[in-house]
Design a protein around this motif. Structure first.
Motif, short mmCIF file in Angstrom:
data_model
loop_
_atom_site.label_atom_id
_atom_site.label_comp_id
_atom_site.label_asym_id
_atom_site.label_seq_id
_atom_site.Cartn_x
_atom_site.Cartn_y
_atom_site.Cartn_z
N ALA A 2 0.94 15.01 -2.53
CA ALA A 2 0.29 15.45 -1.27
C ALA A 2 -1.36 15.83 -1.75
O ALA A 2 -1.34 16.41 -2.68
CB ALA A 2 1.10 16.64 -0.87
N GLY A 3 -2.02 15.61 -0.72
CA GLY A 3 -3.46 15.82 -0.90
C GLY A 3 -4.36 14.77 -1.34
O GLY A 3 -5.56 14.70 -1.51
N VAL A 38 0.84 -1.12 0.01
CA VAL A 38 -0.05 -0.24 -0.09
C VAL A 38 0.85 1.07 -0.11
O VAL A 38 0.53 2.01 -0.66
CB VAL A 38 -0.90 -0.08 1.42
N ARG A 39 1.84 1.30 0.81
CA ARG A 39 3.02 2.35 0.77
C ARG A 39 3.38 2.70 -0.73
O ARG A 39 3.65 3.65 -0.92
CB ARG A 39 3.95 2.27 2.05
N ARG A 40 3.97 1.50 -1.22
CA ARG A 40 4.50 1.68 -2.39
C ARG A 40 3.36 2.37 -3.59
O ARG A 40 3.68 3.06 -4.36
CB ARG A 40 5.02 0.50 -3.19
N LEU A 41 2.00 2.00 -3.47
CA LEU A 41 0.99 2.35 -4.27
C LEU A 41 0.83 3.99 -4.08
O LEU A 41 0.48 4.66 -4.93
CB LEU A 41 -0.16 1.77 -4.21
N LEU A 42 0.96 4.33 -2.81
CA LEU A 42 0.78 5.88 -2.32
C LEU A 42 2.08 6.67 -2.68
O LEU A 42 1.91 7.73 -3.03
CB LEU A 42 0.50 5.66 -0.83
N LEU A 56 -5.91 10.96 9.48
CA LEU A 56 -6.93 10.18 9.28
C LEU A 56 -8.32 11.16 9.27
O LEU A 56 -8.31 12.39 10.04
CB LEU A 56 -7.31 9.27 10.33
N VAL A 57 -9.26 10.92 8.56
CA VAL A 57 -10.44 11.93 8.63
C VAL A 57 -11.31 11.30 9.56
O VAL A 57 -11.37 10.16 9.65
CB VAL A 57 -11.14 11.74 6.88
N GLU A 58 -12.05 12.14 10.25
CA GLU A 58 -12.99 11.58 11.17
C GLU A 58 -14.00 10.69 10.62
O GLU A 58 -14.41 11.07 9.55
CB GLU A 58 -13.67 12.71 12.12
N ARG A 68 -5.71 11.35 4.47
CA ARG A 68 -5.04 12.19 3.70
C ARG A 68 -3.56 12.22 3.68
O ARG A 68 -3.07 12.31 4.68
CB ARG A 68 -5.56 13.61 3.93
N LYS A 69 -2.97 12.09 2.53
CA LYS A 69 -1.32 12.14 2.34
C LYS A 69 -1.16 13.63 2.73
O LYS A 69 -1.38 14.51 1.91
CB LYS A 69 -1.11 11.70 1.13
N PRO A 70 -0.27 14.18 3.62
CA PRO A 70 0.01 15.49 3.67
C PRO A 70 0.89 15.94 2.75
O PRO A 70 1.78 15.11 2.29
CB PRO A 70 0.69 15.44 5.09
#
Length: 271
Positions: free
Chosen positions: A186-187, A177-181, A235-237, A269-271
């Motif tokens: 950002a965003g 998952v980290r590799r795909l991200l 994380l989104v609430e 969300r990816k900062p």
């Protein structure tokens, strides 16, 4: 049962397949006797299984709608798409923003054969299908469908729904998952559901054994282990919760019991 002229040399109809079991249990039509037998056996072990699976589908619908309507996301990368079931991800996103673009990824030849249902984009938007295994992120990220459909100067939502419980520890689901991200700007966002036995360990454990007996071993995760997928993200609430508790809108199952749900869900969300 389907009779779509699928290539017999590519599709194993004698053994159950996770995507077809899911399709059978949620009321689809693209399954074979082996899938029906497996689904019935699993539901006998845990009668809540259909409720659980529908709740996961409802979570996907809500998460994608939120991403499109509230987060303004117009691009999606969907991993482990499965057999098309309307509304598909692009239908949800494009109902909010007709120009949305979606890349679907799966390695099941049946999904490929049925992928026309995933490619019925609006004129303003675009959809594409990549036949690839999520265990090989490079095959996805290097594909022409990915490169030609998504603009990596703009945010993308990576959706990984109800699939990582089939990724064992030796294959490093978190690393995948980290590799795909990694190439997403950002965003961008990650939306996931992660299988767990936290709420009905005996019943879900029996279902997992039924899968394993059919050569589909599972890796169920605790909440802490689910949280590893979201490290470094915002994380989104309401954070990491059971899928039926993630921003419920009244359109899914009513009065669902916690012990009937074996999936955590979250959006970050990816900062």
């Amino acid at each position: 049962m389907p009779d779509n002229g699928w290539p017999a040399d590519r599709i194993d109809t004698e053994h159950a397949h996770s995507a077809r079991i899911y399709d059978y249990i949620i009321g689809g039509k693209d399954y074979y006797p082996a899938d029906q037998e497996a689904g019935d056996a699993m539901a006998r072990e845990w009668p809540a299984l259909p409720v659980h699976m529908r709740a996961n589908r409802d979570f996907m619908n809500r998460a994608v709608r939120w991403l499109a309507a509230e987060a303004g996301i117009r691009q999606f990368l969907d991993i482990g798409t499965g057999i098309p079931t309307s509304p598909n991800l692009h239908e949800i996103a494009q109902s909010v923003a007709p120009g949305s673009r979606v890349v679907y990824v799966d390695n099941d030849p049946i999904v490929l054969t049925l992928s026309q249902g995933l490619l019925s984009s609006t004129p303003e938007g675009r959809t594409a299908y990549v036949e690839a295994d999520m265990l090989d992120p490079a095959a996805i990220l290097d594909s022409p469908e990915f490169r030609d459909t998504l603009d990596l100067s703009r945010p993308v939502a990576l959706t990984v729904i109800a699939i990582v419980h089939f990724v064992l520890d030796e294959d490093d689901a978190v690393g995948i998952v980290r590799r795909l991200l990694e190439p997403l700007p950002a965003g961008s966002y990650l939306a996931m559901s992660v299988g767990t036995a936290d709420f009905a360990p005996e019943e879900v454990g029996r279902v997992a054994r039924e899968y394993a007996a059919r050569d589909m071993p599972m890796r169920l995760r605790t909440r802490a282990e689910a949280g590893e997928f979201f490290e470094g993200l915002d994380l989104v609430e309401p954070g990491i919760v059971q899928v039926h508790k993630w921003r419920p809108d009244g359109t899914g199952e009513r009065n669902v019991r916690d012990e009937d749900i074996a999936m955590y869900g979250a959006v970050a969300r990816k900062p």
